[in-house]
Design a protein around this motif. Sequence first.
Motif: not given
Length: 407
Positions: A313-324
């Motif tokens: 979930q963190t990987m997904q959120e970080a990707y959505n929020d920051t593109g990282y």
Amino acid sequence: MYFPTKIPSLTGDFITRLPQMEAADIAYNVLSVFAGDDLQAEELQDICREVFSFPLPVKQLADKLHVLELFHGPSLSFKDVGTRFLAGLLKLYVHKYNRRFTVLVATSGDTGSAVAAALHNMPGIQVVLLYPKGKVSQIQEKTLSTFDGNVHALEIEGTFDDCQRLVKSAFNDEELREKLALTSANSINIARFLPQSIYYFKAWADLQPAPHKRLCMAVPSGNYGNLTGGLIAARMGLPVHFFVAGSNSNKVVPDYLESGTYTPRTSVRTLSNAMDVGAPSNFIRIREMFGDDHAQIKKYIKGFTATDDQTLQTMQEAYNDTGYILDPHGAIGYAACRHHMQGADQGIFLETAHPAKFSDTVEQAIGQEVPIPERLRHMIEGPKRAISFPADFAEFKNWLLQAGNIR
Ligand SMILES: *Cc1c(COP(=O)(O)O)cnc(C)c1O
């Protein structure tokens, strides 16, 4: 298990000058205080230049949140730093004293590939890697089982803790020690974990945090060698307000921080498999640094735990929020940092491996393919050469002593 008898302080002046210094200069200055007379200044300088020849960038991901990328070395994980330093020392000793060494290493993935990359084809050196069968990612396995020549991979029917036990038993065996000139490439080796303090200095210098703001550094942890490096940097004078030890479901240390009781247990398998350690061998160093004072340790090190679901979930959120794109280990660092930062705190978390090393998990989390860097592609070509092995010391010892297996 080795530990410096004394951790010297660096001067305030040294800390002020950090932003003007290259990583190799920081390394020389910091490590020379530990090296004593064993190394000449030029020898240490050369090793530091060779080890710290790849970038260690700090990037801003969000307001006050930064990532320290430690995956720009040859095997794409932070373990390149310590193993390349160890390789530099071994090369020097082989050359200077005409010695030969057998390097034994238990690996849950990234140590093995870092050691193999650093020592492959080095004269006078034999490398034996032990990794747990079926418990490393497919790409990880390829990065450590396709080497030829002086690198031998043993696929152990057991867990990482079994691999570590076999290595420890070998070191406790006088015959093996003498006949093979054993040396450890695990973080029980002091030459491996001390250089890991350097990138904490470097990251601090790059960020130049405001003196009145609290700085938090979050470290995805398994065997706790990386965090120990950070604590050494802080003890030497680096102004880090507190650390966060991020762990997966193998949460012996967060549990200790909470309860004051340290209970090692059998490791369980998770997506962040390089952190699947049930009895972290460096934790005793951390206790030693704080005089085994639970209250002190707890004040300076915060615990954080993420399940596999939370990691995804963190990987997904970080990707959505920051593109990282985070790898599963860095994801725990990211979540750990955010969890413990308050108000005006600044945070740096360590991204310990390139996401392409864990592409299956990353793609599952973000629904995108991860491009494979050229140096990784190169490493994973070639047939698997690992030898299957039971988790049995007598057989392991026999194999090591058999002339021709390692020479
Ligand atoms: C080894 C490793 C860790 C854990 O580091 P320790 O020093 O054992 O705590 C975290 N992430 C990755 C990618 C690793 O390879």
